[in-house]
Design an enzyme around this catalytic site. Structure first.
Site: not given
Ligand SMILES: *Cc1c(COP(=O)(O)O)cnc(C)c1O
Length: 401
Positions: A104, A126, A387
């Protein structure tokens, strides 16, 4: 485990995973379904992004931040003991080793740098489990921006530690009390808030979803995963290009970034969804959060709640480009259950000394399953994006194991 649709030979196509068509379309998906004021704000983001992405100065600044702050490039790790046991050659692209512990950060550093370039002083975001919120708060602190993070009240209760992390980083966390009080409602609320704040704030979306240009822009910020892996595979794999490229899919950003590095090769692309969040494998055409794509829906066409043990896969839809790749037959999308993911996480921990995020464990569960049933022929080379790291999931593992 279900495989949808049936396998087709990959056909490298000019333009696959390039720029979207006019009005942000990927085939029949994508677009910009938003109120007038947000359409204008999205247009400004699009213009600024195109200009920045063509500017070597911006690219250089971002590459430097990714190196000195986020720890890139991430290694490609051969999973030797697991490979021997499975009869395939498995390589892991280690996004778990980045600062804040998942892919991210690649996207938020890009968007934060873009926001600063646009003269915005605040990021709006969000978050579900808090991972994207923490990454956004991190990038905001690094660049001297403010951060306002919308989070469902239920998620705030469940993820107290990440709420504290965001506050420690100086972000404001706004509880969302509407609807199911989880991610879907937090996203709607963040968009609503942006309507009144487009002049000084940038909305930092956390995956390849939302109105144009977000699906494209976020994929471009994540393509560093695939581009690095392409070079690393060329140097380290017997086959140069892996036979299969595998990644987990929530909204689809780590998968899109990984696939982008291999779209023009013969590699077979596989996206792995949670059984209860299988937008690409089981969704129907709909519009949510400014974008036309595939969403889980009930008989009346109402978008339903997703359910996954992995918070990052708990989204009822999938990014528009994945819907398009599915239609083209260029990628296929498979599903994995909670139990299969937990078992895969334990197996990776014990075979390789790596505790993966539950999201990433879904991708591994498919690899394990496919190696067993011949879907991955013996001796295949497989690149899998890991990830994120499993630290955030330790209490879940502790309850189950
Ligand atoms: C958020 C998250 C995901 C899912 O997001 P995508 O946009 O589908 O990549 C996957 N893995 C981890 C570790 C995450 O934090």
């Amino acid at each position: 485990m279900r495989v949808v649709p049936p396998w087709r030979e990959p056909v490298p196509r000019d333009g696959t995973m390039g720029e979207p068509l006019a009005r942000g379309r990927f085939g029949e998906y994508g677009g910009r379904y938003a109120p007038e004021s947000l359409v204008e704000a999205c247009r400004q983001v699009d213009e600024a992004f195109r200009e920045a992405w063509a500017d070597p100065g911006f690219r250089g600044d971002l590459a430097r931040l990714l190196a000195v702050h986020a720890g890139r490039p991430t290694p490609l790790t051969p999973a030797r003991r697991l490979s021997d046991a499975l009869g395939v050659e498995l390589y892991l692209k280690r996004e778990d080793l980045t600062h804040t512990g998942s892919h991210k950060i690649n996207n938020v550093l890009g968007q934060a740098l873009l926001a600063a370039r646009m003269g915005r002083r605040r990021l709006i975001a969000e978050t579900g489990a808090g991972q994207h919120g923490v990454a956004t708060a991190t990038a905001a602190a690094l660049l001297g921006l403010e951060a306002t993070v919308f989070m469902g009240e239920r998620d705030i209760e469940r993820q107290a530690l990440n709420v504290f992390r965001m506050r420690m980083l100086g972000a404001e966390v706004v509880p969302v009390t509407t609807g199911s009080r989880t991610l879907k409602d937090a996203t709607s609320e963040a968009m609503r808030h942006w309507v009144g704040a487009t002049g000084d704030s940038h909305y930092c979306i956390g995956s390849v979803v939302g109105p144009d240009p977000y699906p494209w822009m976020v994929r471009e910020f994540q393509r560093v995963i695939g581009d690095e892996a392409r070079v690393q595979c060329a140097a380290e794999l017997r086959t140069g290009v892996p036979d299969h490229v595998v990644a987990c899919v929530g909204g689809g950003s780590n998968a899109a970034g990984t696939f982008a590095g291999f779209a023009d090769t013969s590699a077979r692309l596989v996206g792995v969804e949670a059984e209860g969040g299988a937008g690409a494998a089981r969704g129907r055409l709909g519009v949510l959060h400014g974008c036309r794509s595939l969403f889980l829906q009930d008989g009346d066409g109402q978008i339903t709640q997703a359910h996954s043990i992995a918070a990052g896969l708990d989204y009822p839809g999938v990014g528009p480009e994945h819907a398009h790749l599915r239609d083209l037959g260029r990628a296929r999308y498979v599903t994995v259950t909670d139990d299969e993911a937990v078992a895969a996480a334990v197996r990776l921990a014990r075979a390789e000394g790596i505790v993966p995020a539950l999201e990433s464990a879904h991708a591994l569960a498919w690899v394990i399953h496919a190696a067993g049933d011949g879907d991955l022929p013996a001796g295949s080379t497989v690149l899998m994006t890991l990830s994120g790291r499993g630290d955030k999931d330790v209490s879940t593992f502790k309850e189950l194991l």
